[in-house]
Design a protein around this motif. Sequence first.
Motif, short mmCIF file in Angstrom:
data_model
loop_
_atom_site.label_atom_id
_atom_site.label_comp_id
_atom_site.label_asym_id
_atom_site.label_seq_id
_atom_site.Cartn_x
_atom_site.Cartn_y
_atom_site.Cartn_z
N LYS A 74 0.84 -1.21 0.00
CA LYS A 74 0.00 0.00 0.00
C LYS A 74 0.87 1.25 0.00
O LYS A 74 0.56 2.24 -0.66
CB LYS A 74 -0.92 -0.01 1.22
CG LYS A 74 -2.00 -1.08 1.19
CD LYS A 74 -2.85 -1.04 2.46
CE LYS A 74 -3.91 -2.14 2.44
NZ LYS A 74 -4.71 -2.14 3.71
N PHE A 75 1.97 1.19 0.75
CA PHE A 75 2.89 2.32 0.81
C PHE A 75 3.47 2.61 -0.58
O PHE A 75 3.54 3.76 -1.02
CB PHE A 75 4.02 2.02 1.80
CG PHE A 75 5.19 2.96 1.72
CD1 PHE A 75 5.12 4.25 2.25
CD2 PHE A 75 6.38 2.57 1.10
CE1 PHE A 75 6.19 5.12 2.17
CE2 PHE A 75 7.46 3.44 1.02
CZ PHE A 75 7.37 4.71 1.55
N VAL A 76 3.88 1.56 -1.27
CA VAL A 76 4.46 1.71 -2.61
C VAL A 76 3.44 2.32 -3.57
O VAL A 76 3.76 3.22 -4.35
CB VAL A 76 4.97 0.36 -3.15
CG1 VAL A 76 5.37 0.48 -4.62
CG2 VAL A 76 6.15 -0.12 -2.32
N VAL A 77 2.21 1.85 -3.49
CA VAL A 77 1.15 2.39 -4.35
C VAL A 77 0.94 3.87 -4.05
O VAL A 77 0.76 4.69 -4.97
CB VAL A 77 -0.17 1.62 -4.14
CG1 VAL A 77 -1.32 2.33 -4.84
CG2 VAL A 77 -0.03 0.19 -4.66
N SER A 78 1.02 4.24 -2.79
CA SER A 78 0.75 5.63 -2.39
C SER A 78 1.83 6.59 -2.88
O SER A 78 1.56 7.77 -3.09
CB SER A 78 0.62 5.73 -0.87
OG SER A 78 1.87 5.52 -0.23
N ILE A 79 3.08 6.11 -3.04
CA ILE A 79 4.16 7.01 -3.44
C ILE A 79 4.58 6.84 -4.90
O ILE A 79 5.38 7.62 -5.41
CB ILE A 79 5.41 6.82 -2.55
CG1 ILE A 79 6.02 5.42 -2.76
CG2 ILE A 79 5.09 7.09 -1.10
CD1 ILE A 79 7.36 5.23 -2.07
N SER A 80 4.06 5.81 -5.56
CA SER A 80 4.47 5.54 -6.93
C SER A 80 3.76 6.47 -7.90
O SER A 80 2.69 7.03 -7.62
CB SER A 80 4.19 4.09 -7.32
OG SER A 80 2.79 3.86 -7.37
N SER A 81 4.35 6.62 -9.06
CA SER A 81 3.78 7.48 -10.10
C SER A 81 2.64 6.79 -10.82
O SER A 81 1.92 7.43 -11.59
CB SER A 81 4.87 7.84 -11.11
OG SER A 81 5.38 6.66 -11.73
N LYS A 82 2.51 5.49 -10.59
CA LYS A 82 1.50 4.67 -11.25
C LYS A 82 1.66 4.68 -12.77
O LYS A 82 0.71 4.51 -13.52
CB LYS A 82 0.08 5.14 -10.87
CG LYS A 82 -0.20 5.04 -9.38
CD LYS A 82 -1.62 5.48 -9.04
CE LYS A 82 -1.87 5.37 -7.55
NZ LYS A 82 -3.24 5.80 -7.18
N LYS A 83 2.90 4.89 -13.18
CA LYS A 83 3.18 4.87 -14.62
C LYS A 83 3.43 3.43 -15.08
O LYS A 83 3.93 2.60 -14.32
CB LYS A 83 4.40 5.75 -14.93
CG LYS A 83 4.15 7.22 -14.65
CD LYS A 83 5.39 8.05 -14.99
CE LYS A 83 5.13 9.53 -14.72
NZ LYS A 83 6.32 10.36 -15.02
N LYS A 84 3.13 3.17 -16.33
CA LYS A 84 3.24 1.82 -16.85
C LYS A 84 4.69 1.34 -16.91
O LYS A 84 4.94 0.13 -16.94
CB LYS A 84 2.60 1.75 -18.24
CG LYS A 84 1.09 1.95 -18.24
CD LYS A 84 0.52 1.80 -19.63
CE LYS A 84 -1.00 1.97 -19.61
NZ LYS A 84 -1.58 1.84 -20.98
N HIS A 85 5.64 2.27 -16.94
CA HIS A 85 7.03 1.82 -17.06
C HIS A 85 7.63 1.42 -15.71
O HIS A 85 8.81 1.08 -15.62
CB HIS A 85 7.90 2.90 -17.72
CG HIS A 85 7.99 4.18 -16.97
ND1 HIS A 85 7.15 5.24 -17.19
CD2 HIS A 85 8.82 4.57 -15.97
CE1 HIS A 85 7.48 6.24 -16.39
NE2 HIS A 85 8.49 5.85 -15.64
#
Length: 283
Positions: A74-85
């Motif tokens: 959940k932490f990674v999802v919250s700080i990630s750019s959510k970009k496909k790369h």
Amino acid sequence: MKKILIPTDFSQNSKNAIRYSLDMFKETSCHFFLLYVNIEGSDLTEKPIYNFGTNIIVEKEPKAVSQKVQDLEKFVVSISSKKKHHQFTTIRENGFFLKTIREHIKEKEIDLIVMGTRGASELKEFFMGTRSGDVIAKVECDVLVIPDKVGFKGLGQVIFPVDFEINYSDDTLKRMVNLISSERAHIHLLYVTKSQIPIFEEVTVRQKQLQQQLSKIVHNPISFQRIISKNVAKGITDFAKNLSADLIVMISKEYGLLQRLFKDTTVEELSFDTKIPLLSLKN
């Protein structure tokens, strides 16, 4: 696609290493592997080696670990750019860190290990060949060490302490440039001597050769500085502090400069851990 392995124990400094990695490689196609190693139940005849920064937590309650893994995701999802790369894989295993790291590096063809650190004592241990030093000495992979609470703000000033007893390969220098990525980063070749003696002709020749070698590989500005310091580590840290450096790059081939650098250095004299990330490259 760059493949990056980030060991974690769910602590704040290990999460900071994740955050730094995502920011540093936000424009780069990457697959991040988040690794938790539980040493519980491992072969007692094998000594656990990894004890640097993200110290391994022996968790006897699987449910508690599972919850921590979910929280980490959940932490990674919250700080990630959510970009496909950017891709993420969470790995949870029982065993010993060094063995597990080797297996994943080979199996997944890992390009870089990113680890967090909390203090100078751990950093000195890192270079002196005890426990965590085995990560650099015995694992064939480049390592990026991120000090606790340090965030990525770009790479403007990069210090590359040079050891003219080492012949730097083009491949090593190219990997350094690829990790730096920005052509605006100024690369400072830093040569530290303990006295005011004149530079030998051989050193001058090697300096020019290294600068020419780098200039063929990078478009970054490159400069050479010599400083005098009875304590090599202190000389580098003082130079880095005055320059407000963003990264220190060192070559870890057979320890070389690294081991000599910290051999006679007290913990109090080290300041790499407080502000400046450190990149150790295999030559």
